[in-house]
Motif scaffolding. Structure first.
Motif, PDB file in Angstrom:
ATOM      1  N   VAL A 258      -1.603   5.318   8.816  1.00 50.47           N
ATOM      2  CA  VAL A 258      -2.707   4.399   9.102  1.00 50.47           C
ATOM      3  C   VAL A 258      -3.651   4.355   7.906  1.00 50.47           C
ATOM      4  N   THR A 259      -4.043   3.146   7.513  1.00 44.76           N
ATOM      5  CA  THR A 259      -5.116   2.952   6.551  1.00 44.76           C
ATOM      6  C   THR A 259      -5.932   1.746   7.002  1.00 44.76           C
ATOM      7  N   HIS A 260      -6.957   1.391   6.280  1.00 45.31           N
ATOM      8  CA  HIS A 260      -7.820   0.293   6.726  1.00 45.31           C
ATOM      9  C   HIS A 260      -7.203  -1.063   6.415  1.00 45.31           C
ATOM     10  N   ASN A 261      -7.608  -2.055   7.171  1.00 46.45           N
ATOM     11  CA  ASN A 261      -7.202  -3.435   6.880  1.00 46.45           C
ATOM     12  C   ASN A 261      -8.279  -4.101   6.035  1.00 46.45           C
ATOM     13  N   GLY A 262      -8.178  -5.414   5.875  1.00 46.46           N
ATOM     14  CA  GLY A 262      -9.126  -6.121   5.022  1.00 46.46           C
ATOM     15  C   GLY A 262      -8.763  -5.930   3.557  1.00 46.46           C
ATOM     16  N   THR A 263      -9.746  -6.024   2.676  1.00 42.24           N
ATOM     17  CA  THR A 263      -9.519  -5.896   1.239  1.00 42.24           C
ATOM     18  C   THR A 263      -8.867  -4.558   0.903  1.00 42.24           C
TER      19      THR A 263
END
Length: 358
Positions: A28-33
């Motif tokens: 899991v990592t962040h979405n967006g830029t």
């Protein structure tokens, strides 16, 4: 407690652990830029068997983050025992240690905790071997630390930059994000899918350059280190060399600047016995004498070639040197005194010995 009750309790715990494992959703990592640090972190994790087949989820949803098998660059916690590797939370100041002071990003955190295991697998070497430890530190120095610094907004140099750089890996990864005015799908699921596809390109780019760097170290940097190590250890026994080891002779050229200073420290060579001049063959079958710089990237030499030799060439230089006929053949000395040339090995050695006393 009866045996049947104990067995039932054990089965219930086992089922709960199985259910919890089944709920895990992979990396899991962040979405967006997206940024270079999590792009590299994901590429590195995927090189390990325990993570290679896991799906990737890019989200900021806390309930999904909590289900991650391993979480990088999101989640606001650094807990290695739970495989949580974020660096954005207040109070986080962890570094790679080992002489490095740059605050870690998710890339540095993953490399710190999994880098040796990655190298052990890639090189088929024991995880505790000296080679793995050497490359673990070298790859941080040459590749990962810059990504940590950029992601954490740490300036590479004090003061105002003299020019703009936009060709580094972090910039190239950043350009794979949508442009600010680029039309994206209005449907949230489609928008997320397109962003994830862009992230996969970014992660492949970061990972590809990292593996290329490892290959370059393995095929070029390590062999050069071995050549320099042999020359350093044998420098006092070379015929015509200095008894204190202040002249280093290579009978084959190797990239030596990046290794010499570190090997001196590793071998505990005293300042009085550190090389001042390096002799090596050049591409035209002549020989070079080069003054060792104060640091690998410095323009200042430990002991530059004598001032009266600088900017002088050929027969005029031979006249200044005053060598016997069999040692004539001087070619030049640079105007700054950092390097010179001679047609023969023995002549270059003679120049170095003479320079030590001037």
């Amino acid at each position: 407690m009866s045996s049947s009750a104990s067995a039932e309790l054990h089965q219930t715990k086992k089922q709960k652990m199985s259910d919890a494992s089944a709920e895990r959703i992979g990396i899991v990592t962040h979405n967006g830029t997206h940024h270079a640090d999590e792009a590299l972190a994901v590429a590195l994790l995927r090189s390990l068997p325990q993570f290679s087949s896991l799906p990737l989820t890019r989200t900021r949803d806390a309930s999904l983050i909590d289900k991650g098998t391993i979480v990088v660059d999101v989640g606001a916690t650094y807990e290695p025992e739970r495989q949580r590797f974020d660096h954005h939370q207040r109070g986080f100041e962890h570094t790679f240690e080992n002489g490095f002071n740059t605050k870690l990003s998710s890339a540095g955190l993953v490399w710190k905790h999994y880098g040796k295991a990655i190298l052990s697998q890639k090189l088929s070497e024991d995880v505790d071997s000296d080679l793995v430890d050497l490359l673990w530190k070298k790859l941080y120095e040459d590749f990962v630390e810059a990504i940590d610094g950029i992601d954490n907004g740490i300036a590479q140099y004090p003061g105002q930059a003299l020019y703009k750089s936009s060709t580094d890996l972090s910039s190239r990864v950043g350009r794979l994000n949508p442009r600010w005015n680029e039309a994206l799908p209005s449907d949230a699921a489609q928008k997320q899918k397109e962003e994830d596809q862009r992230f996969e390109k970014a992660s492949a780019l970061a990972g590809g350059e990292f593996w290329d760097t490892l290959e370059g170290l393995r095929l070029a940097w390590l062999p050069a280190r071995e050549i320099v190590l042999r020359a350093v250890e044998g420098r006092k026994s070379v015929e015509g060399a200095d008894s204190r080891g202040r002249i280093l002779v290579f009978d084959e050229y190797a990239s030596w600047k990046d290794h010499l200073h570190k090997l001196e420290a590793h071998l505990n060579i005293t300042e009085a016995e550190r090389p001042l001049y390096v002799i090596y063959p050049d591409s035209s079958s002549s020989w070079r004498i080069q003054a060792v710089p104060v640091t690998p990237t410095s323009f200042e030499s430990r002991k530059a070639l004598p001032e009266k030799w600088r900017g002088v060439r050929d027969e005029q230089l031979d006249g200044l040197l005053g060598f016997e006929q069999d040692l004539k053949g001087a070619v030049f000395v640079h105007a700054s005194g950092f390097i010179g040339g001679h047609k023969t090995r023995q002549g270059a050695l003679a120049m170095a010995r003479a320079a030590l006393d001037l």
